[in-house]
Design an enzyme around this catalytic site. Sequence first.
Site, PDB file in Angstrom:
ATOM      1  N   ALA A  66      35.080-107.320  32.840  1.00 36.37           N
ATOM      2  CA  ALA A  66      34.969-105.869  32.645  1.00 36.37           C
ATOM      3  C   ALA A  66      36.118-105.403  31.761  1.00 36.37           C
ATOM      4  O   ALA A  66      37.186-106.026  31.735  1.00 36.37           O
ATOM      5  CB  ALA A  66      35.020-105.162  33.995  1.00 36.37           C
ATOM      6  N   GLY A 111      34.344-110.316  35.579  1.00 36.85           N
ATOM      7  CA  GLY A 111      32.933-109.976  35.392  1.00 36.85           C
ATOM      8  C   GLY A 111      32.207-110.937  34.456  1.00 36.85           C
ATOM      9  O   GLY A 111      30.993-111.096  34.556  1.00 36.85           O
ATOM     10  N   GLU A 114      31.082-113.565  36.659  1.00 33.16           N
ATOM     11  CA  GLU A 114      30.053-113.021  37.564  1.00 33.16           C
ATOM     12  C   GLU A 114      28.702-112.920  36.857  1.00 33.16           C
ATOM     13  O   GLU A 114      27.664-113.231  37.438  1.00 33.16           O
ATOM     14  CB  GLU A 114      30.509-111.649  38.092  1.00 33.16           C
ATOM     15  CG  GLU A 114      31.705-111.779  39.032  1.00 33.16           C
ATOM     16  CD  GLU A 114      32.311-110.432  39.384  1.00 33.16           C
ATOM     17  OE1 GLU A 114      32.830-109.748  38.471  1.00 33.16           O
ATOM     18  OE2 GLU A 114      32.280-110.058  40.566  1.00 33.16           O
ATOM     19  N   GLU A 134      40.466-111.083  38.950  1.00 36.20           N
ATOM     20  CA  GLU A 134      40.699-109.661  39.243  1.00 36.20           C
ATOM     21  C   GLU A 134      41.974-109.434  40.048  1.00 36.20           C
ATOM     22  O   GLU A 134      42.662-108.427  39.881  1.00 36.20           O
ATOM     23  CB  GLU A 134      39.499-109.086  40.011  1.00 36.20           C
ATOM     24  CG  GLU A 134      38.215-108.959  39.204  1.00 36.20           C
ATOM     25  CD  GLU A 134      37.345-110.211  39.247  1.00 36.20           C
ATOM     26  OE1 GLU A 134      37.848-111.281  39.642  1.00 36.20           O
ATOM     27  OE2 GLU A 134      36.168-110.105  38.866  1.00 36.20           O
TER      28      GLU A 134
END
Length: 260
Positions: A66, A111, A114, A134
């Site tokens: 992200a 992300g 992910e 993260e």
Amino acid sequence: MEFKYIIYEKNEAIATITLNRPEALNAFSEEVIEEVLQAVEDAKNDESIRVAVLTGAGEKAFSAGADIKAMKGMNALKARELSLMGEKLCCTLENMEKPVIAAMNGYALGGGLEVAMSCDLRIASENARMGQTEINIGLIPGWGGTQRLTRLVGVGKAKEMVFTGRIIDAKTAEQVGIVNVVVPADKFKEAVKQFAAELATKAPVAIKVAKVLINKGAEIGLDAALALEREGFGVVASTEDLQEGVAAFTEKRKPTFKGH
Ligand code: CAA
């Protein structure tokens, strides 16, 4: 279709979506997510497409996750929205009724990992690096990482990766079950192409049903999952493609599957 942050190409039966923000290591902004969703929708609806490939532009990254810069001053509501957006992207890839390959050409972090874990298969270049990083910015995975990583590698390894934020190399990722195959960097693009081309020759309905059974079966008890498989087996057995497969076997030739 016009895109600014991705490249979307269709070649024969294969749709390739390339995250195209190499200057930010292909980090997912809201715009990137929106564009990938549009491309996936197109690939899903295009009957000529049998396989989708998701990859990153440049030599360095699949995706570094992200967009961290967009998190400055982020409040809980905005974070929830970001989580929902990523979740939507991951679930769309996971539920698309065609196989999706994550071609992991470099860093797949946060992300980025992910999203890759929401694809059906992961092919990594030997110089790919992965991690749920993260924690290093004081956060946790928000796009399914605590769940899909755990399902892939088990509770102990998932905790190790999420708690430490360590980045692992492609070979280690293969050993723990995150990636299906690791390929030398100079053979990577060709290997992805061959893998996708191989999947494109398979019976589409059989792949579609098998994907649903494997995904959904993992969430329910064995008895119910076996009942689902039985019904799915019946559906696939009713296709013309099964008869083509049986005829091709008998006639000692390669089958040509049409998807019905
Ligand atoms: N968001 C925004 N920009 C990013 C980014 C990200 N996730 N990752 C890298 N970039 C940008 C950098 O800021 C830099 O841009 P500038 O030149 O404008 O500063 C550019 O990409 C190149 O990155 P680096 O200079 O940092 O490259 P490096 O080779 O030194 O390091 C790296 C590479 C180890 C991948 C490092 O960039 C890094 O740690 N990135 C962050 C990875 C990360 O923690 N991702 C998780 C994000 S949070 C998340 O994803 C939450 C969730 O679950 C959804």
